[in-house]
Design a protein around this motif. Structure first.
Motif, PDB file in Angstrom:
ATOM      1  N   VAL A  23      30.542  -5.258 -59.217  1.00 16.10           N
ATOM      2  CA  VAL A  23      30.941  -4.554 -58.001  1.00 16.10           C
ATOM      3  C   VAL A  23      30.794  -5.493 -56.804  1.00 16.10           C
ATOM      4  N   GLY A  24      31.805  -5.543 -55.982  1.00 18.01           N
ATOM      5  CA  GLY A  24      31.801  -6.397 -54.801  1.00 18.01           C
ATOM      6  C   GLY A  24      32.555  -7.695 -54.978  1.00 18.01           C
ATOM      7  N   ALA A  25      32.841  -8.069 -56.214  1.00 15.82           N
ATOM      8  CA  ALA A  25      33.549  -9.336 -56.447  1.00 15.82           C
ATOM      9  C   ALA A  25      34.913  -9.346 -55.759  1.00 15.82           C
ATOM     10  N   ASP A  26      35.580  -8.204 -55.697  1.00 14.17           N
ATOM     11  CA  ASP A  26      36.891  -8.145 -55.050  1.00 14.17           C
ATOM     12  C   ASP A  26      36.792  -8.446 -53.551  1.00 14.17           C
ATOM     13  N   ILE A  27      35.731  -7.964 -52.903  1.00 19.00           N
ATOM     14  CA  ILE A  27      35.520  -8.235 -51.468  1.00 19.00           C
ATOM     15  C   ILE A  27      35.278  -9.735 -51.279  1.00 19.00           C
ATOM     16  N   VAL A  28      34.422 -10.318 -52.111  1.00 20.90           N
ATOM     17  CA  VAL A  28      34.107 -11.750 -52.015  1.00 20.90           C
ATOM     18  C   VAL A  28      35.367 -12.574 -52.290  1.00 20.90           C
TER      19      VAL A  28
END
Length: 192
Positions: A23-28
């Motif tokens: 979770v959060g990899a897409d934002i990064v």
């Protein structure tokens, strides 16, 4: 007895690695796309590198990692042997004495006391090149809670306090986003 610079995270390293998701990899990933090809980025509170360092490396960026947990950093070095690392508390780190195009602190800032959060923001501002970007996560509202894994206090200063802290060191809040897990991210840029 020596102080625990990892704030309890070394003791729960195995549980953290078992529980950490992507979770959060897409934002990064979207953030990384805004940096120049081959940009230098410091991952502050890098843990064992998943998913943040992996996402940055896959985006073609050069990554340095900082974390105070020897256990997490040993796994980080196993996974990312080409990435320089420093085993030290983020709030005391000189961030390799380098200047970076970007800095990330995902899942870290709110684990620190108020003053340490502000000092880390100052350190990041000093370490960023003009036009450099800083991505960090924290709840938008000011709040306190007990971390599930470490049983230690966590606190978000809240969006307005973060904006003021960023402004005070020459970083402008450019955007906010939320990942699939409901985690909130702030993206700031250093005046260039």
């Amino acid at each position: 007895m020596t102080p625990d610079d990892s704030h309890g995270w070394d003791a729960v390293a195995d549980a953290f690695m078992a529980a950490r998701s992507g979770v959060g990899a897409d934002i990064v990933r979207r953030w990384a796309e805004q940096l120049p090809p081959g940009a230098a980025v410091v991952d502050i509170g890098c843990g064992y590198g998943e998913p943040v360092t992996r996402t940055l490396v896959e985006a073609g960026l050069k990554v340095w990692g900082v974390d105070a947990s020897p256990t997490l950093l040993a796994e980080y070095q196993r996974r990312f042997s080409d990435c320089p690392v420093a085993c030290e508390a983020a709030e005391q780190s000189d961030l390799f004495g380098l200047r970076f195009d970007g800095a990330v602190a995902v899942g870290l800032l709110f684990l620190l006391p108020d003053g340490d959060q502000r000092r880390l923001i100052e350190r990041v501002a000093r370490a960023l090149k003009p036009g450099g970007r800083f991505l960090f996560s924290a709840p938008r509202q000011a709040c306190e809670w007990t971390d599930v894994l470490t049983d230690r206090p966590s606190r978000s200063l809240g969006e307005e306090a973060y904006r003021q802290a960023l402004d005070g060191v020459g970083l402008a809040l450019e955007s906010r986003s939320t990942d699939a897990g409901g985690n909130h991210y702030f993206d700031a840029t250093k005046a260039g």
